[in-house]
Design a protein around this motif. Structure first.
Motif, mmCIF file in Angstrom:
data_model
loop_
_atom_site.group_PDB
_atom_site.id
_atom_site.type_symbol
_atom_site.label_atom_id
_atom_site.label_comp_id
_atom_site.label_asym_id
_atom_site.label_seq_id
_atom_site.Cartn_x
_atom_site.Cartn_y
_atom_site.Cartn_z
ATOM 1 N N ILE A 2 -8.981 53.108 15.033
ATOM 2 C CA ILE A 2 -8.756 52.243 13.776
ATOM 3 C C ILE A 2 -8.444 50.775 14.346
ATOM 4 O O ILE A 2 -7.565 50.548 15.111
ATOM 5 N N LEU A 3 -9.448 49.873 13.753
ATOM 6 C CA LEU A 3 -9.209 48.385 14.257
ATOM 7 C C LEU A 3 -8.893 47.647 13.329
ATOM 8 O O LEU A 3 -9.595 47.473 12.021
ATOM 9 N N HIS A 4 -7.743 46.928 13.094
ATOM 10 C CA HIS A 4 -7.206 45.789 12.268
ATOM 11 C C HIS A 4 -7.562 44.575 12.482
ATOM 12 O O HIS A 4 -7.393 44.105 13.863
ATOM 13 N N LEU A 5 -8.214 43.796 11.550
ATOM 14 C CA LEU A 5 -8.498 42.471 11.689
ATOM 15 C C LEU A 5 -7.744 41.620 11.056
ATOM 16 O O LEU A 5 -7.786 41.792 9.642
ATOM 17 N N GLN A 9 -1.002 37.025 13.752
ATOM 18 C CA GLN A 9 -0.365 38.371 14.008
ATOM 19 C C GLN A 9 0.973 38.223 13.342
ATOM 20 O O GLN A 9 1.442 39.174 12.902
ATOM 21 N N TRP A 10 1.621 37.257 13.308
ATOM 22 C CA TRP A 10 3.221 37.061 12.615
ATOM 23 C C TRP A 10 3.142 35.922 11.870
ATOM 24 O O TRP A 10 4.373 35.761 11.308
ATOM 25 N N GLU A 11 2.192 35.086 11.736
ATOM 26 C CA GLU A 11 2.384 33.680 11.124
ATOM 27 C C GLU A 11 1.976 34.148 9.558
ATOM 28 O O GLU A 11 0.756 34.261 9.168
ATOM 29 N N GLY A 12 2.967 34.122 8.371
ATOM 30 C CA GLY A 12 2.275 34.523 7.186
ATOM 31 C C GLY A 12 2.860 35.985 6.851
ATOM 32 O O GLY A 12 2.769 36.705 7.395
ATOM 33 N N GLY A 13 3.017 36.196 5.611
ATOM 34 C CA GLY A 13 3.242 37.350 4.981
ATOM 35 C C GLY A 13 2.106 38.531 5.186
ATOM 36 O O GLY A 13 2.499 39.563 5.478
ATOM 37 N N ALA A 14 1.048 38.188 4.879
ATOM 38 C CA ALA A 14 -0.138 39.026 5.211
ATOM 39 C C ALA A 14 -0.124 39.295 6.796
ATOM 40 O O ALA A 14 -0.399 40.482 6.968
ATOM 41 N N ALA A 15 0.011 38.446 7.389
ATOM 42 C CA ALA A 15 -0.147 38.797 9.009
ATOM 43 C C ALA A 15 1.099 39.763 9.491
ATOM 44 O O ALA A 15 0.843 40.702 10.214
ATOM 45 N N VAL A 16 2.092 39.453 8.902
ATOM 46 C CA VAL A 16 3.474 40.559 9.088
ATOM 47 C C VAL A 16 3.189 41.898 8.572
ATOM 48 O O VAL A 16 3.217 42.934 9.254
ATOM 49 N N ALA A 17 2.620 41.770 7.378
ATOM 50 C CA ALA A 17 2.271 43.176 6.790
ATOM 51 C C ALA A 17 1.131 43.981 7.494
ATOM 52 O O ALA A 17 1.165 45.282 7.955
ATOM 53 N N LEU A 34 -4.824 46.194 16.851
ATOM 54 C CA LEU A 34 -4.857 45.028 15.881
ATOM 55 C C LEU A 34 -5.485 43.916 16.631
ATOM 56 O O LEU A 34 -5.072 43.722 17.998
ATOM 57 N N LEU A 35 -6.610 43.304 16.200
ATOM 58 C CA LEU A 35 -7.267 42.242 16.795
ATOM 59 C C LEU A 35 -6.987 40.933 16.056
ATOM 60 O O LEU A 35 -7.389 40.864 14.764
ATOM 61 N N VAL A 36 -6.340 40.038 16.785
ATOM 62 C CA VAL A 36 -6.032 38.715 16.107
ATOM 63 C C VAL A 36 -6.611 37.692 17.007
ATOM 64 O O VAL A 36 -7.089 37.851 18.173
ATOM 65 N N HIS A 37 -6.471 36.471 16.506
ATOM 66 C CA HIS A 37 -7.163 35.317 17.103
ATOM 67 C C HIS A 37 -6.159 34.878 18.308
ATOM 68 O O HIS A 37 -6.921 34.567 19.507
ATOM 69 N N ARG A 38 -5.030 35.128 18.113
ATOM 70 C CA ARG A 38 -3.919 34.537 19.451
ATOM 71 C C ARG A 38 -2.789 35.578 19.144
ATOM 72 O O ARG A 38 -2.268 35.616 18.261
ATOM 73 N N ALA A 39 -2.340 36.220 20.115
ATOM 74 C CA ALA A 39 -1.278 37.247 20.213
ATOM 75 C C ALA A 39 -0.001 36.444 20.326
ATOM 76 O O ALA A 39 0.227 36.104 21.640
ATOM 77 N N GLN A 40 0.766 36.117 19.396
ATOM 78 C CA GLN A 40 2.015 35.455 19.625
ATOM 79 C C GLN A 40 3.056 36.518 20.552
ATOM 80 O O GLN A 40 3.837 36.021 21.148
ATOM 81 N N LYS A 41 2.963 37.922 20.202
ATOM 82 C CA LYS A 41 3.864 38.841 20.855
ATOM 83 C C LYS A 41 2.902 39.857 21.354
ATOM 84 O O LYS A 41 2.621 40.963 20.861
ATOM 85 N N PRO A 42 2.509 39.573 22.600
ATOM 86 C CA PRO A 42 1.461 40.459 23.261
ATOM 87 C C PRO A 42 2.255 41.923 23.330
ATOM 88 O O PRO A 42 3.351 41.986 23.706
ATOM 89 N N LEU A 106 -9.956 45.498 7.382
ATOM 90 C CA LEU A 106 -9.737 43.859 7.159
ATOM 91 C C LEU A 106 -8.571 43.754 6.558
ATOM 92 O O LEU A 106 -8.019 44.331 5.590
ATOM 93 N N HIS A 107 -7.908 42.667 6.993
ATOM 94 C CA HIS A 107 -6.549 42.019 6.320
ATOM 95 C C HIS A 107 -7.114 40.472 6.022
ATOM 96 O O HIS A 107 -8.083 40.459 5.244
ATOM 97 N N TRP A 108 -5.971 39.692 6.204
ATOM 98 C CA TRP A 108 -6.399 38.379 5.726
ATOM 99 C C TRP A 108 -7.255 37.647 6.985
ATOM 100 O O TRP A 108 -6.663 37.642 8.012
ATOM 101 N N ILE A 109 -8.608 37.372 6.751
ATOM 102 C CA ILE A 109 -9.255 37.129 7.881
ATOM 103 C C ILE A 109 -9.972 35.478 7.887
ATOM 104 O O ILE A 109 -10.880 35.068 8.243
#
Length: 414
Positions: A2-5, A9-17, A34-42, A106-109
């Motif tokens: 399962i891949l989440h986009l 990663q942690w900026e904003g409520g949608a990313a936290v969720a 989880l695939l994000v543009h930048r991993a704040q917490k790798p 998909l999440h907040w993209i």
């Protein structure tokens, strides 16, 4: 797999969720990433699209291009980040994680991560698509929250976010692009709240699609009740006062409803000598000078144990949001045994059982907010309301409960 986009990663409520869901699934033996543009917490299960300084610069250039694409259309600065044209994005369909995925969630993209053209290329891969909605953007002509506009029910146009609204304005064009996109694919939508699920089923773009209601999860060991006296002594807070918590959201953000909190506090019918305000989060200097109760400002907290401690130290939290889906702050506070008072909007009535584990106030009524604060303070002296708040989270929002519902959905699609 399962891949989440998610853009962040942690900026904003949608990313936290999104991050919490990915971790909840992994904790319950689901192959989730989880695939994000930048991993704040790798860490395990998290992959960054931008892995070099150059790639990060390219991403922020795309973000700037996305905002510049909207600049000629925006009504004023207040809507700058409340409308996403999805004109610019990265070629995610070529990423190895996307190629390997069995299901794409998909999440907040927005903000330069996925464009509408990129969504079309992603859908063309033929993989099952789950879209967890954290706001209204999936079925509107570009806005994340409609602010009372209901054009999305038939066809967007005459958009109140635009400088020159009209029948064939930018929202009309984006709506048409989404319509063409959805006509050629199958998407399974997930809404964390009953409110958003209802709108999805009523919206012209999404009414024909299945929409499942599955809430966001929370780690109930990380967010849990703690002894108030010990906490307050450790945090330098008074142990003999009743503390009303406000989580320091941008006081200038229309959607967060700070003026209603201010008015409610200033008309509270409670003993003022024994009641004070607790705030934390990023705020402008002097933001709370207009409150007539003493303020304890903890500033911006980044450590989760400190955040959980701030929730647990309070007697009641007030969330005066005018538009919201399923606020993480309410989940966090209730998990810590702190009752919440909020307006009857979005997913807030899903979370707060009125006069049982908190108080659901009449929409846009500062007087009702004040009544709610007083009700919690008057009725929670033996911890009855606090215990009910914690129990609601344990029965509905734990990692185990939510991960099971998502895994059942994924399996049905496979």
């Amino acid at each position: 797999m399962i891949l989440h986009l998610s853009t962040f990663q942690w900026e904003g409520g949608a990313a936290v969720a999104a991050s919490r869901l990915n971790q909840a699934l992994r904790n319950h033996h689901v192959d989730s990433h989880l695939l994000v543009h930048r991993a704040q917490k790798p860490g395990p299960g998290v992959t960054a699209w931008a892995t070099s300084d150059w790639e990060q610069k390219v991403f922020w250039a795309r973000f700037a291009a996305e905002r510049l694409a909207f600049l000629p259309y925006e009504k004023d600065k207040s809507v700058r980040f409340a409308f996403s044209p999805a004109a610019v994005g990265v070629p995610l369909e070529k990423h190895p994680m996307v190629q390997q995925a069995d299901v794409i969630n998909l999440h907040w993209i927005n903000f330069g991560f996925l464009s509408l053209a990129g969504l079309e290329r992603l859908f063309a891969l033929g993989k099952p698509i789950v879209w967890t909605m954290h706001d209204m953007w999936a079925f509107t002509g570009g806005c994340h929250y409609s602010r009372g506009c209901e054009h999305f029910r038939s066809h967007c146009g005459h958009c109140p976010y635009l400088a020159r609204p009209g029948t064939y304005d930018l929202s009309f064009e984006i709506f048409e692009q989404k319509k063409s996109l959805f006509e050629r694919t199958s998407v399974t939508f997930v809404s964390p709240s009953q409110w958003l699920a209802g709108l999805t089923q009523q919206a012209a773009l999404t009414s024909r699609f299945a929409c499942h209601r599955i809430p966001n999860p929370i780690d109930t060991t990380q967010f849990a009740p703690l002894p108030k006296t010990d906490l307050r002594q450790k945090m330098g807070l008074p142990t003999d006062k009743r503390l009303i918590l406000f989580t320091g959201a941008n006081t200038q953000d229309y959607r967060k409803g700070y003026p209603y909190f201010k008015e409610a506090v200033n008309q509270l019918k409670v003993p003022q000598a024994s009641t004070e305000i607790l705030v934390f989060g990023k705020s402008t200097p002097g933001a709370y000078l207009d409150l007539n109760l003493p303020i304890h400002d903890l500033g911006k907290l980044s450590d989760l144990s400190q955040i959980a401690g701030a929730y647990a130290a309070a007697d009641v939290m007030v969330v005066p949001s005018l538009e919201d889906n399923l606020p993480n702050t309410i989940l966090e506070a209730m998990a810590c045994g702190t009752p919440v008072v909020g307006f009857e909007i979005g997913g807030i009535p899903d979370m707060i059982d009125h006069r049982t584990n908190g108080f659901v106030a009449k929409y846009r009524s500062a007087e009702s907010l004040a009544q709610g604060i007083a009700w919690v303070l008057d009725n929670d002296r033996e911890g009855a309301v606090s215990n009910q708040a914690r129990q609601k989270v344990l029965s509905t929002y734990t990692e185990q409960v939510v991960a099971r519902q998502y895994n059942e959905l994924y399996q049905s699609l496979l």
